[in-house]
Design a protein around this motif. Structure first.
Motif, mmCIF file in Angstrom:
data_model
loop_
_atom_site.group_PDB
_atom_site.id
_atom_site.type_symbol
_atom_site.label_atom_id
_atom_site.label_comp_id
_atom_site.label_asym_id
_atom_site.label_seq_id
_atom_site.Cartn_x
_atom_site.Cartn_y
_atom_site.Cartn_z
ATOM 1 N N ILE A 281 29.322 -5.303 15.209
ATOM 2 C CA ILE A 281 30.241 -4.886 14.150
ATOM 3 C C ILE A 281 29.866 -3.463 13.751
ATOM 4 O O ILE A 281 28.773 -3.228 13.232
ATOM 5 C CB ILE A 281 30.180 -5.834 12.943
ATOM 6 C CG1 ILE A 281 30.525 -7.268 13.368
ATOM 7 C CG2 ILE A 281 31.136 -5.364 11.843
ATOM 8 C CD1 ILE A 281 30.393 -8.296 12.262
ATOM 9 N N VAL A 282 30.769 -2.515 14.008
ATOM 10 C CA VAL A 282 30.442 -1.099 13.822
ATOM 11 C C VAL A 282 31.537 -0.398 13.024
ATOM 12 O O VAL A 282 32.708 -0.794 13.059
ATOM 13 C CB VAL A 282 30.265 -0.381 15.173
ATOM 14 C CG1 VAL A 282 29.116 -1.000 15.966
ATOM 15 C CG2 VAL A 282 31.561 -0.419 15.993
ATOM 16 N N PRO A 283 31.181 0.662 12.303
ATOM 17 C CA PRO A 283 32.196 1.451 11.599
ATOM 18 C C PRO A 283 32.984 2.325 12.568
ATOM 19 O O PRO A 283 32.444 2.780 13.589
ATOM 20 C CB PRO A 283 31.382 2.310 10.629
ATOM 21 C CG PRO A 283 30.029 2.407 11.259
ATOM 22 C CD PRO A 283 29.808 1.127 12.001
ATOM 23 N N ALA A 284 34.241 2.535 12.260
ATOM 24 C CA ALA A 284 35.064 3.448 13.056
ATOM 25 C C ALA A 284 34.460 4.851 13.013
ATOM 26 O O ALA A 284 33.804 5.229 12.045
ATOM 27 C CB ALA A 284 36.489 3.465 12.520
ATOM 28 N N ALA A 285 34.691 5.600 14.084
ATOM 29 C CA ALA A 285 34.041 6.907 14.225
ATOM 30 C C ALA A 285 34.983 8.090 14.048
ATOM 31 O O ALA A 285 34.528 9.205 13.805
ATOM 32 C CB ALA A 285 33.373 7.004 15.603
ATOM 33 N N LEU A 286 36.291 7.879 14.168
ATOM 34 C CA LEU A 286 37.214 9.011 14.267
ATOM 35 C C LEU A 286 37.935 9.351 12.967
ATOM 36 O O LEU A 286 38.647 10.358 12.909
ATOM 37 C CB LEU A 286 38.242 8.738 15.369
ATOM 38 C CG LEU A 286 37.647 8.468 16.759
ATOM 39 C CD1 LEU A 286 38.745 8.142 17.753
ATOM 40 C CD2 LEU A 286 36.829 9.667 17.237
ATOM 41 N N GLY A 287 37.777 8.530 11.946
ATOM 42 C CA GLY A 287 38.400 8.829 10.656
ATOM 43 C C GLY A 287 39.906 8.941 10.749
ATOM 44 O O GLY A 287 40.560 8.254 11.540
ATOM 45 N N ASP A 288 40.476 9.848 9.945
ATOM 46 C CA ASP A 288 41.931 9.964 9.924
ATOM 47 C C ASP A 288 42.487 10.747 11.114
ATOM 48 O O ASP A 288 43.690 10.974 11.205
ATOM 49 C CB ASP A 288 42.422 10.560 8.601
ATOM 50 C CG ASP A 288 42.044 12.021 8.418
ATOM 51 O OD1 ASP A 288 41.314 12.578 9.275
ATOM 52 O OD2 ASP A 288 42.472 12.615 7.414
ATOM 53 N N SER A 289 41.616 11.137 12.043
ATOM 54 C CA SER A 289 42.079 11.787 13.272
ATOM 55 C C SER A 289 42.432 10.782 14.358
ATOM 56 O O SER A 289 42.991 11.163 15.395
ATOM 57 C CB SER A 289 40.994 12.729 13.814
ATOM 58 O OG SER A 289 40.728 13.779 12.920
ATOM 59 N N ALA A 290 42.115 9.500 14.134
ATOM 60 C CA ALA A 290 42.274 8.504 15.186
ATOM 61 C C ALA A 290 43.716 8.400 15.671
ATOM 62 O O ALA A 290 43.971 8.324 16.877
ATOM 63 C CB ALA A 290 41.779 7.144 14.692
ATOM 64 N N GLY A 291 44.674 8.372 14.744
ATOM 65 C CA GLY A 291 46.068 8.229 15.142
ATOM 66 C C GLY A 291 46.548 9.373 15.999
ATOM 67 O O GLY A 291 47.235 9.182 17.008
#
Length: 313
Positions: A281-291
């Motif tokens: 279980i890990v936190p997302a890495a890309l933030g609001d740039s993911a989309g």
């Protein structure tokens, strides 16, 4: 220089980039959606933004983009390129892929915003290297993306990954979807904010305030937070049982609480595992740039597919 257009359409703003053939970000831009002017104006704003990005490519790199990828919210028919419905943008059944392709003169891929963000997290973000992953975004609502072998599963009707509407508390809080006890009514950032505002007596309190109070060992905040964590763990263990992912990637506003969320969440999921294999279980890495990054991947996939078709004897 060969490149593609990547465009991520949100409720109030749009993020865009020109992405090189090697995945490098060549240019970034932002623009308002103009939703206050109505759904037709939003569509026009998307078309105009994409056209301006095309012209920037011509001016800066000597040629127009070879393809475009666009991520939009709501219900999306990716196979037919139709933005079916988005409550916050007011549109219904917009043939967005066809309109963009006509305006740009290149192939266009249309994707759902969360699934597109999940694609990016799975390929180049926190889920990189995992053959099976589940991306879960904890924002105003809760949505997910099911990753399988480098792609994201849309489902037969475009609804795959809607983990926010898994019922975790039967007969519980009504949900706008028509059910009672949906996960997002307990574990979304909006739900935590509402619960903490009621518990603290501060109508302006939100989930971030609750997280800070939890870190300060406020007992009321801890109760509100643990209620959300337990509901989220119940939803996730259902997903683990059904999908058997290798990695759970958790993003969205609530995930910004860091280990205030992840430490109790990992433990809560671990306690619920019986025969299942416990995923990382890990936190997302890309933030609001993911989309936006995911939209670029959609465009590059489309381009690669076209290239392979053209060289097939």
């Amino acid at each position: 220089m060969r490149h593609v257009i990547a465009l991520d359409v949100g409720g109030t703003g749009m993020k865009a980039a020109l992405v090189g053939a090697d995945g490098a970000l060549l240019h970034r831009a932002r623009r308002a959606t103009g939703r206050e002017h109505g759904p037709d104006a939003v569509v026009d704003a998307i078309l105009d933004f994409a056209a301006d990005l095309r012209e920037h490519g011509v001016e800066q790199y000597g040629e127009p983009a070879a393809a475009a990828g666009v991520a939009v919210p709501g219900i999306v028919d990716e196979a037919n390129g139709v933005a079916v419905y988005a409550a916050n943008l007011g549109w219904r059944d917009v043939p967005l892929r066809a309109r963009l392709a006509e305006r740009l003169g290149v192939p266009v891929a249309l994707g759902h915003d969360v699934r597109t963000g999940g694609l990016a997290e799975g390929r180049i973000g926190a889920g990189r290297g995992a053959d099976r992953f589940l991306f879960v975004a904890l924002g105003t609502g809760i949505a997910g993306a099911i990753g399988v072998a480098g792609r994201v599963e849309a489902g037969a009707h475009g609804f795959a990954g809607e983990i926010g509407h898994v019922v975790v508390r039967p007969g519980g809080t009504p949900c706008p979807c028509g059910q009672h006890g949906c996960l997002e009514r307990y574990a979304s950032a909006a739900a935590v904010g509402e619960a903490w505002a009621a518990a603290s007596g501060d109508p302006d309190a939100d989930a971030a305030h609750c997280a800070k109070a939890v870190a300060a060992d406020d007992p009321d905040a801890v109760r509100v937070w643990q209620r959300a964590v337990d509901a989220l763990a119940d939803g996730l263990i259902t997903a683990v049982t059904l999908l058997d992912p290798r990695t759970l990637v958790i993003g969205g506003g609530l995930a910004q609480a860091g280990e205030t969320l992840f430490t109790p969440l990992r433990e809560a999921v671990r306690r619920r595992v019986t025969f299942q294999r416990l995923p990382e279980i890990v936190p997302a890495a890309l933030g609001d740039s993911a989309g936006c990054l995911g939209a670029g991947l959609l465009a590059r996939d489309l381009l690669n597919s076209t290239d392979r078709t053209e060289v097939t004897p």
